[in-house]
Enzyme design. Structure first.
Site, short mmCIF file in Angstrom:
data_model
loop_
_atom_site.label_atom_id
_atom_site.label_comp_id
_atom_site.label_asym_id
_atom_site.label_seq_id
_atom_site.Cartn_x
_atom_site.Cartn_y
_atom_site.Cartn_z
N HIS A 41 0.85 -1.21 0.00
CA HIS A 41 0.00 0.00 0.00
C HIS A 41 0.88 1.26 0.00
CE1 HIS A 41 -3.12 -2.59 2.32
NE2 HIS A 41 -3.62 -2.38 1.12
N LYS B 89 -16.96 -6.56 7.07
CA LYS B 89 -15.78 -7.37 6.78
C LYS B 89 -15.07 -7.86 8.04
CE LYS B 89 -13.81 -6.44 2.22
NZ LYS B 89 -12.59 -5.95 1.58
N ARG C 175 -2.20 -6.26 -8.36
CA ARG C 175 -1.12 -7.20 -8.09
C ARG C 175 -1.07 -8.32 -9.11
NH1 ARG C 175 -3.22 -7.77 -2.13
NH2 ARG C 175 -5.00 -7.21 -3.38
#
Ligand code: ADP
Length: 167
Positions: free
Chosen positions: A17, A41, A90
Site C-alpha cells: 500500500h 468485513k 497485483r
C-alpha cells in the site's frame, strides 16, 4: 489541482500500500487515502486505528491526507473534490474484480476515472490478510509492514488471545 482518492480497507496498511501511496502522491497534486468503514468485513483494526496507522506512515508526504468513509467510493471522491480513484493491481485475479468495479463506478459517475498502478514486483504477493495470517502463526512480518504497524499487529493479536482466554 489534480486530486485523487486511494480507497481501501487497509487492515492494516502494508508496504505494498505504501508503495502505491508514494507513487500516487507524485502523480497527483493531492491524494486522499480513504479508509473504508466496513464493519461487515469484520476488520482486525477499527477504522480509527487504521486511519491513525496510515497517518503515521504518510506523515512525510505533505500532499497526502487520510480520511475514513462509508458508502459509495464515487460519492467519497465527489465529497473530496477528486476526479480520480487510484487502485493497485497485483495479479490477474485483482484485475477481474477491479475492472468490474471501475466500470460500475464509471456508469454511476462518468466524471470520475479509475487509475491503476501495477504493483512493485517486490510486493506482488503481499496482502493485509496474508500479513495477519503469518503474524497469527508467529511468523516474521518485518519485511511486509513498517515497525510501527508490526508492533500494532502483535499488540492486537495478543489482546485478542487474552480476551479469548478469559471468556
Ligand atoms: P480492498 O478491501 O478495497 O481491496 P485493500 O486494503 O485490500 O482494500 O487494498 C486497497 C488497494 O490497494 C487495492 O486496490 C489493492 O489492489 C491495493 N493493494 C493491496 N496490496 C497491494 C500490493 N501489495 N501492491 C499493490 N497494490 C496493492
Amino acid at each position: 489541482m489534480k486530486k485523487a482518492i486511494y480507497p481501501g480497507s487497509f487492515d492494516p496498511v502494508t508496504l505494498g500500500h505504501i508503495d502505491v501511496i508514494e507513487r500516487a502522491s507524485k502523480l497527483f497534486d493531492y491524494l486522499i487515502i480513504g479508509v473504508l468503514n466496513n464493519r461487515a468485513k469484520n476488520p482486525l483494526f477499527s477504522v480509527e486505528e487504521r486511519v491513525s496507522m496510515l497517518e503515521k506512515v504518510s506523515e512525510a508526504l505533505p500532499n497526502v491526507e487520510v480520511r475514513s468513509f462509508g458508502g459509495l467510493t464515487v460519492d467519497f471522491a465527489k465529497d473530496c473534490g477528486a476526479n480520480a480513484v487510484v487502485r493497485g493491481l497485483r495479479a490477474v485475479t485483482d484485475f477481474e474484480y477491479e475492472l468490474q468495479i471501475a466500470q460500475l463506478n464509471r456508469v454511476i459517475s462518468p466524471v470520475i476515472d479509475t487509475v491503476f498502478l501495477t504493483t512493485n514486483l517486490k510486493y506482488a504477493y503481499l496482502s493485509s490478510s496474508t500479513v495477519k495470517e503469518v503474524a497469527a502463526f508467529g511468523g516474521d512480518i518485518s519485511s511486509f509492514v513498517t515497525p510501527y504497524v508490526e508492533n500494532a499487529i502483535h499488540k492486537k493479536l495478543a489482546k485478542k488471545r487474552d480476551s479469548l482466554g478469559t471468556e
